[in-house]
Design a protein around this motif. Structure first.
Motif, PDB file in Angstrom:
ATOM      1  N   THR A  58      -1.407  34.451 -53.856  1.00 50.77           N
ATOM      2  CA  THR A  58      -0.109  34.725 -54.482  1.00 50.77           C
ATOM      3  C   THR A  58       0.554  33.536 -55.162  1.00 50.77           C
ATOM      4  O   THR A  58       1.480  33.726 -55.954  1.00 50.77           O
ATOM      5  CB  THR A  58       0.882  35.249 -53.421  1.00 50.77           C
ATOM      6  N   GLY A  59       0.159  32.336 -54.803  1.00 49.80           N
ATOM      7  CA  GLY A  59       0.851  31.160 -55.312  1.00 49.80           C
ATOM      8  C   GLY A  59       2.091  30.788 -54.521  1.00 49.80           C
ATOM      9  O   GLY A  59       2.774  29.815 -54.860  1.00 49.80           O
ATOM     10  N   LEU A  60       2.409  31.524 -53.465  1.00 54.89           N
ATOM     11  CA  LEU A  60       3.517  31.156 -52.589  1.00 54.89           C
ATOM     12  C   LEU A  60       3.121  29.899 -51.807  1.00 54.89           C
ATOM     13  O   LEU A  60       1.942  29.672 -51.540  1.00 54.89           O
ATOM     14  CB  LEU A  60       3.840  32.288 -51.615  1.00 54.89           C
ATOM     15  N   LYS A  61       4.084  29.097 -51.444  1.00 48.61           N
ATOM     16  CA  LYS A  61       3.838  27.873 -50.683  1.00 48.61           C
ATOM     17  C   LYS A  61       3.803  28.195 -49.188  1.00 48.61           C
ATOM     18  O   LYS A  61       4.658  28.918 -48.688  1.00 48.61           O
ATOM     19  CB  LYS A  61       4.933  26.836 -50.944  1.00 48.61           C
ATOM     20  N   LEU A  62       2.840  27.622 -48.479  1.00 48.71           N
ATOM     21  CA  LEU A  62       2.727  27.834 -47.041  1.00 48.71           C
ATOM     22  C   LEU A  62       3.457  26.730 -46.278  1.00 48.71           C
ATOM     23  O   LEU A  62       3.212  25.541 -46.494  1.00 48.71           O
ATOM     24  CB  LEU A  62       1.257  27.858 -46.612  1.00 48.71           C
ATOM     25  N   PHE A  63       4.344  27.151 -45.396  1.00 49.55           N
ATOM     26  CA  PHE A  63       5.033  26.260 -44.470  1.00 49.55           C
ATOM     27  C   PHE A  63       4.730  26.769 -43.066  1.00 49.55           C
ATOM     28  O   PHE A  63       5.447  27.595 -42.527  1.00 49.55           O
ATOM     29  CB  PHE A  63       6.532  26.263 -44.767  1.00 49.55           C
ATOM     30  N   HIS A  64       3.598  26.318 -42.498  1.00 50.18           N
ATOM     31  CA  HIS A  64       3.246  26.821 -41.167  1.00 50.18           C
ATOM     32  C   HIS A  64       3.985  26.021 -40.101  1.00 50.18           C
ATOM     33  O   HIS A  64       4.331  24.849 -40.303  1.00 50.18           O
ATOM     34  CB  HIS A  64       1.727  26.862 -40.953  1.00 50.18           C
ATOM     35  N   ASN A  65       4.272  26.671 -38.988  1.00 52.31           N
ATOM     36  CA  ASN A  65       5.172  26.100 -37.987  1.00 52.31           C
ATOM     37  C   ASN A  65       4.720  24.743 -37.446  1.00 52.31           C
ATOM     38  O   ASN A  65       5.558  23.920 -37.070  1.00 52.31           O
ATOM     39  CB  ASN A  65       5.442  27.080 -36.853  1.00 52.31           C
ATOM     40  N   HIS A  66       3.449  24.459 -37.444  1.00 52.76           N
ATOM     41  CA  HIS A  66       2.992  23.169 -36.913  1.00 52.76           C
ATOM     42  C   HIS A  66       3.202  22.016 -37.881  1.00 52.76           C
ATOM     43  O   HIS A  66       3.048  20.851 -37.488  1.00 52.76           O
ATOM     44  CB  HIS A  66       1.527  23.255 -36.464  1.00 52.76           C
ATOM     45  N   MET A  67       3.586  22.305 -39.106  1.00 53.30           N
ATOM     46  CA  MET A  67       3.870  21.220 -40.044  1.00 53.30           C
ATOM     47  C   MET A  67       5.059  20.397 -39.555  1.00 53.30           C
ATOM     48  O   MET A  67       5.139  19.201 -39.839  1.00 53.30           O
ATOM     49  CB  MET A  67       4.111  21.772 -41.446  1.00 53.30           C
ATOM     50  N   THR A  68       5.972  21.000 -38.816  1.00 49.37           N
ATOM     51  CA  THR A  68       7.095  20.260 -38.242  1.00 49.37           C
ATOM     52  C   THR A  68       6.828  19.890 -36.781  1.00 49.37           C
ATOM     53  O   THR A  68       7.199  18.805 -36.348  1.00 49.37           O
ATOM     54  CB  THR A  68       8.405  21.050 -38.356  1.00 49.37           C
ATOM     55  N   ILE A  69       6.191  20.765 -36.043  1.00 51.19           N
ATOM     56  CA  ILE A  69       5.899  20.487 -34.629  1.00 51.19           C
ATOM     57  C   ILE A  69       5.063  19.223 -34.493  1.00 51.19           C
ATOM     58  O   ILE A  69       5.359  18.343 -33.674  1.00 51.19           O
ATOM     59  CB  ILE A  69       5.170  21.684 -33.977  1.00 51.19           C
ATOM     60  N   ASP A  70       4.021  19.121 -35.277  1.00 50.07           N
ATOM     61  CA  ASP A  70       3.082  18.014 -35.130  1.00 50.07           C
ATOM     62  C   ASP A  70       3.652  16.671 -35.590  1.00 50.07           C
ATOM     63  O   ASP A  70       3.175  15.623 -35.171  1.00 50.07           O
ATOM     64  CB  ASP A  70       1.776  18.324 -35.860  1.00 50.07           C
ATOM     65  N   VAL A  71       4.685  16.695 -36.418  1.00 53.62           N
ATOM     66  CA  VAL A  71       5.312  15.453 -36.876  1.00 53.62           C
ATOM     67  C   VAL A  71       5.949  14.707 -35.706  1.00 53.62           C
ATOM     68  O   VAL A  71       5.872  13.483 -35.626  1.00 53.62           O
ATOM     69  CB  VAL A  71       6.377  15.744 -37.968  1.00 53.62           C
ATOM     70  N   VAL A  72       6.551  15.442 -34.786  1.00 56.90           N
ATOM     71  CA  VAL A  72       7.315  14.798 -33.707  1.00 56.90           C
ATOM     72  C   VAL A  72       6.628  14.834 -32.342  1.00 56.90           C
ATOM     73  O   VAL A  72       7.081  14.174 -31.404  1.00 56.90           O
ATOM     74  CB  VAL A  72       8.723  15.425 -33.594  1.00 56.90           C
ATOM     75  N   SER A  73       5.556  15.563 -32.213  1.00 57.32           N
ATOM     76  CA  SER A  73       4.951  15.780 -30.890  1.00 57.32           C
ATOM     77  C   SER A  73       4.525  14.505 -30.182  1.00 57.32           C
ATOM     78  O   SER A  73       4.837  14.305 -29.008  1.00 57.32           O
ATOM     79  CB  SER A  73       3.772  16.740 -30.995  1.00 57.32           C
ATOM     80  N   ASP A  74       3.800  13.642 -30.848  1.00 55.28           N
ATOM     81  CA  ASP A  74       3.335  12.417 -30.195  1.00 55.28           C
ATOM     82  C   ASP A  74       4.487  11.475 -29.855  1.00 55.28           C
ATOM     83  O   ASP A  74       4.522  10.878 -28.771  1.00 55.28           O
ATOM     84  CB  ASP A  74       2.323  11.677 -31.068  1.00 55.28           C
ATOM     85  N   LEU A  75       5.424  11.329 -30.762  1.00 55.90           N
ATOM     86  CA  LEU A  75       6.530  10.415 -30.535  1.00 55.90           C
ATOM     87  C   LEU A  75       7.445  10.865 -29.404  1.00 55.90           C
ATOM     88  O   LEU A  75       8.014  10.045 -28.686  1.00 55.90           O
ATOM     89  CB  LEU A  75       7.364  10.257 -31.810  1.00 55.90           C
ATOM     90  N   PHE A  76       7.584  12.169 -29.246  1.00 62.03           N
ATOM     91  CA  PHE A  76       8.556  12.702 -28.290  1.00 62.03           C
ATOM     92  C   PHE A  76       7.911  13.590 -27.237  1.00 62.03           C
ATOM     93  O   PHE A  76       8.543  14.501 -26.725  1.00 62.03           O
ATOM     94  CB  PHE A  76       9.656  13.462 -29.049  1.00 62.03           C
ATOM     95  N   ASP A  77       6.672  13.292 -26.876  1.00 63.00           N
ATOM     96  CA  ASP A  77       5.986  14.124 -25.886  1.00 63.00           C
ATOM     97  C   ASP A  77       6.678  14.078 -24.521  1.00 63.00           C
ATOM     98  O   ASP A  77       6.605  15.019 -23.752  1.00 63.00           O
ATOM     99  CB  ASP A  77       4.510  13.752 -25.759  1.00 63.00           C
ATOM    100  N   HIS A  78       7.399  13.018 -24.241  1.00 63.22           N
ATOM    101  CA  HIS A  78       8.113  12.873 -22.974  1.00 63.22           C
ATOM    102  C   HIS A  78       9.583  13.303 -23.073  1.00 63.22           C
ATOM    103  O   HIS A  78      10.305  13.242 -22.092  1.00 63.22           O
ATOM    104  CB  HIS A  78       8.018  11.421 -22.495  1.00 63.22           C
TER     105      HIS A  78
END
Length: 186
Positions: A25-45
């Motif tokens: 379709t040409g629509l842009k994909l914004f899958h939920n892990h695009m934001t989850i994975d940005v902060v996961s390692d830094l803030f795992d605790h």
């Protein structure tokens, strides 16, 4: 502008179907892990900070994207139907886009549990979702979420204008995407 929200339980194929739909379709994909994975390692605790930042990033992305001249966005989300906060969040996201003249389309994916356990380990999933690469930890989370929340709707529960439910147990991502594209004339 169109917003397509693809939702369903863990490893049902939201991102993979979203990738196929974006290609068709040409629509842009914004899958939920695009934001989850940005902060996961830094803030795992610090799970509260991890969640706050994930929501903040998503909010800013939606606010910036909705008034743009883009054709539209595909957003993937794991919606807990027994949590009022998830209903409110979905309504909020729809409202951001509605205020900018967009139409929202809802696609619920469902698939067999055992198949989803296997999909949890696929190459495409592990490539695009770094937090899933520890397969043992990911599968434990999968099982915990399945036992804690109701991640598929009951018949008639989703009362959205544009709603489609697809059992993609025996469909390729491209076939599921074609059904979505055709159902909503995307």
């Amino acid at each position: 502008m169109k917003l397509v929200v693809i939702f369903g339980p863990h490893a049902v194929g939201k991102m993979t179907v979203g990738q196929a739909l974006a290609a068709q379709t040409g629509l842009k994909l914004f899958h939920n892990h695009m934001t989850i994975d940005v902060v996961s390692d830094l803030f795992d605790h610090l799970p509260k900070e991890r969640s706050r930042l994930t929501q903040l990033f998503r909010e800013e992305i939606f606010q910036a994207f909705a008034p743009s001249d883009a054709k539209g966005m595909i957003f993937t989300y794991m919606w807990a139907f027994d949590q009022q906060g998830d209903w409110d969040y979905i309504d909020h996201v729809e409202e951001i886009f509605r205020q900018n003249g967009a139409e929202t389309y809802y696609v619920e994916l469902c698939a067999d549990y055992d198949l989803r356990i296997e999909r949890n380990k696929t190459e495409n999933r592990l490539l695009h979702k770094p937090t899933k690469r520890d397969v043992e930890k990911s599968e434990a989370l999968f099982r915990r979420l399945e036992s804690t929340y109701r991640l598929n709707s009951m018949p008639g529960e989703v009362q959205k204008k544009h709603y489609l439910r697809i059992d993609n147990t025996h469909l390729s991502p491209e076939e599921a995407a074609s059904r979505i594209r055709e159902a909503f004339d995307l």
